[in-house]
Design a protein around this motif. Structure first.
Motif, short mmCIF file in Angstrom:
data_model
loop_
_atom_site.label_atom_id
_atom_site.label_comp_id
_atom_site.label_asym_id
_atom_site.label_seq_id
_atom_site.Cartn_x
_atom_site.Cartn_y
_atom_site.Cartn_z
N GLY A 1 -21.68 -26.67 10.73
CA GLY A 1 -21.90 -25.60 11.70
C GLY A 1 -20.91 -24.46 11.58
N ALA A 2 -19.63 -24.77 11.44
CA ALA A 2 -18.61 -23.72 11.33
C ALA A 2 -18.80 -22.91 10.05
N LEU A 3 -19.16 -23.58 8.97
CA LEU A 3 -19.39 -22.89 7.71
C LEU A 3 -20.60 -21.98 7.81
N PHE A 4 -21.70 -22.48 8.40
CA PHE A 4 -22.87 -21.64 8.60
C PHE A 4 -22.52 -20.40 9.42
N ALA A 5 -21.76 -20.61 10.48
CA ALA A 5 -21.40 -19.48 11.35
C ALA A 5 -20.57 -18.45 10.60
N ASP A 6 -19.63 -18.91 9.78
CA ASP A 6 -18.82 -17.98 8.98
C ASP A 6 -19.67 -17.17 8.02
N TRP B 1 -19.00 -17.74 -5.66
CA TRP B 1 -20.00 -16.85 -6.24
C TRP B 1 -21.41 -17.44 -6.13
N THR B 2 -21.52 -18.76 -6.25
CA THR B 2 -22.82 -19.41 -6.07
C THR B 2 -23.36 -19.14 -4.67
N VAL B 3 -22.51 -19.33 -3.66
CA VAL B 3 -22.93 -19.09 -2.28
C VAL B 3 -23.22 -17.62 -2.05
N TRP B 4 -22.39 -16.75 -2.57
CA TRP B 4 -22.62 -15.30 -2.40
C TRP B 4 -23.96 -14.89 -3.01
N ASP B 5 -24.27 -15.44 -4.18
CA ASP B 5 -25.51 -15.07 -4.86
C ASP B 5 -26.72 -15.52 -4.06
N VAL B 6 -26.74 -16.77 -3.61
CA VAL B 6 -27.91 -17.27 -2.89
C VAL B 6 -28.04 -16.59 -1.53
N PRO C 1 -21.52 -11.45 3.86
CA PRO C 1 -20.06 -11.57 3.81
C PRO C 1 -19.53 -11.33 2.39
N SER C 2 -18.36 -10.77 2.31
CA SER C 2 -17.76 -10.48 1.00
C SER C 2 -17.37 -11.78 0.31
N VAL C 3 -17.07 -11.67 -0.97
CA VAL C 3 -16.64 -12.84 -1.74
C VAL C 3 -15.38 -13.45 -1.15
N SER C 4 -14.44 -12.62 -0.72
CA SER C 4 -13.20 -13.16 -0.16
C SER C 4 -13.45 -13.88 1.16
N VAL C 5 -14.37 -13.36 1.97
CA VAL C 5 -14.70 -14.02 3.24
C VAL C 5 -15.36 -15.36 2.98
N ILE C 6 -16.27 -15.42 2.02
CA ILE C 6 -16.95 -16.68 1.70
C ILE C 6 -15.95 -17.68 1.14
N GLU C 7 -15.05 -17.24 0.28
CA GLU C 7 -14.06 -18.15 -0.28
C GLU C 7 -13.17 -18.73 0.82
N SER C 8 -12.77 -17.90 1.76
CA SER C 8 -11.95 -18.38 2.88
C SER C 8 -12.73 -19.38 3.74
N ALA C 9 -14.02 -19.11 3.94
CA ALA C 9 -14.85 -20.00 4.74
C ALA C 9 -14.99 -21.37 4.07
N LEU C 10 -15.21 -21.36 2.76
CA LEU C 10 -15.30 -22.63 2.04
C LEU C 10 -13.98 -23.39 2.08
N ALA C 11 -12.88 -22.67 1.94
CA ALA C 11 -11.56 -23.31 1.99
C ALA C 11 -11.29 -23.92 3.36
N ARG C 12 -11.66 -23.22 4.43
CA ARG C 12 -11.47 -23.77 5.78
C ARG C 12 -12.31 -25.02 5.99
N TRP C 13 -13.53 -24.98 5.46
CA TRP C 13 -14.38 -26.16 5.60
C TRP C 13 -13.84 -27.33 4.79
#
Length: 374
Positions: free
Chosen positions: A179-184, A323-328, A342-354
């Motif tokens: 849920g938190a990852l989806f929200a991010d 990049w996989t998540v950003w692309d899809v 979301p930008s690549v940096s935002v997605i990377e931070s979201a994955l790291a938090r998860w």
């Protein structure tokens, strides 16, 4: 391999095999753990060859709705209607599928490259046979409830039930963990409202049998260049244009060959069952957009799972996943109502938090330090 570490599928394959040390597997595949072996000479099996023993993978997340109770029963009923599907036998109470010796179409012709004409024509031949199989013509038990089956011709209802499955079983059931990852990633329940608006208004088309997973790894080219269709577990009855949309989305044809496949499919579908391609110019883009939206949720979960299962996650692996998540997400954003990806940096931070959630105490301590500095 020590006996205690063997899976049930591996142990069963070894017990049935003529040469337990020659059992091949597990083969790559998401839904099953699959082993390939030869049966003993005394087994009464026509033509010999190798066979597949499969066990469902444990704790598997299903991202697609299944229609039929048994893939083996479906294949039995399709004998004589669909060419080049695996043979079946039962040995000691276990149903085995014949292993098709050859190479996947993807191994011979990678995603994004053109498919040779001989194989291209055989794919069209398979579609011709699929369109001819009508819902009432197969005596195969279905696992889905009656309320989850759209009436014949109701293409809009068929797609809405697929959206419901994605919303409830892929998104909703996984909210506790993701849920938190989806929200991010700016995905929330309203994403499905936006998706329904985006794909509304499908025309009616007569339902037929759909393979629903025809991609390069599920098409085997044997040594005589015959094309075989495997992995029928996601087969269902529904809108024929959905099968074309799924195929195009998964195959990644070059643009010119995608255009030819679409035109040829429409012509053959109409010749088999008039109305099967009705409204395709307006509806095919909508069905493709649904596939893009569906992939957002499935690929986010699969990609994040791959990080968690990796022996070690370094910056390069995390960035590739990002990049996989950003692309899809970029491809599915419009149909899900995501105005700004979301930008690549935002997605990377979201994955790291998860992946590496901070303990609650550490978060509270960080908050206190911030307040003290203020």
């Amino acid at each position: 391999m020590p006996a205690e570490s063997e899976s049930m599928g591996r142990r069963r394959a070894g017990e049935m095999s003529a040469a337990p040390d020659e059992v091949e597997g597990p083969l790559s595949g998401y839904h099953h753990e699959t082993y390939v072996f030869r049966l003993p000479a005394e087994a009464s099996v026509a033509e010999g060859g190798r066979w597949k023993c499969r066990e469902p993978r444990e704790s598997l997340l299903w991202f697609d709705r299944r229609c039929f109770d048994s893939e083996e029963r479906l294949l039995t009923e399709l004998r004589g209607r669909i060419d080049n599907i695996p043979d079946l036998i039962e040995v000691e109470g276990t149903v085995l599928q014949r292993f098709i010796e050859g190479d996947t179409l993807g191994a011979l012709h990678a995603s994004g490259t053109a498919v040779p004409e001989r194989e291209f024509e055989q794919i069209l031949g398979l579609f011709r046979q699929l369109v001819a199989v009508r819902p009432r013509s197969l005596l195969v038990k279905r696992r889905c409830d009656q309320r989850d089956r759209a009436p014949d011709d109701d293409s809009a209802g068929f797609l809405d039930r697929l959206i419901c499955f994605t919303e409830e079983r892929v998104y909703g059931d996984n909210l506790p963990e993701y849920g938190a990852l989806f929200a991010d990633l700016r995905l929330d329940p309203d994403s499905f409202n936006q998706l329904r608006k985006h794909v509304a208004g499908l025309r009616e088309r007569p339902f037929c049998l759909l393979h629903a997973d025809l991609h390069r790894e599920n098409l085997i080219v044997d040594h005589e260049r015959r094309l075989w269709a495997i992995d029928w577990e996601l087969a269902m009855f529904g809108d024929p244009l959905y099968d074309l949309a799924t195929h195009l989305y998964l195959m990644h044809y070059p643009l010119e060959q995608e255009r030819r496949m679409t035109e040829r499919w429409c012509a053959l579908a109409e010749s088999v069952r008039p109305g099967s391609s009705r409204g395709w110019r307006e509806d095919l883009p909508k069905l493709l957009d649904y596939k893009k939206a569906q992939s957002v949720f499935t690929d986010v979960i699969r990609t994040s799972q791959s990080l968690r299962l990796a022996p070690r996650v370094d910056r390069d692996l995390l960035r590739r996943a990002t990049w996989t998540v950003w692309d899809v997400l970029s491809r599915g954003a419009r149909s899900l109502g995501v105005e700004k990806v979301p930008s690549v940096s935002v997605i990377e931070s979201a994955l790291a938090r998860w992946l590496w959630p901070r303990p609650a105490a550490a978060r509270r301590g960080r908050g206190r330090r911030r307040r003290e500095r203020v």
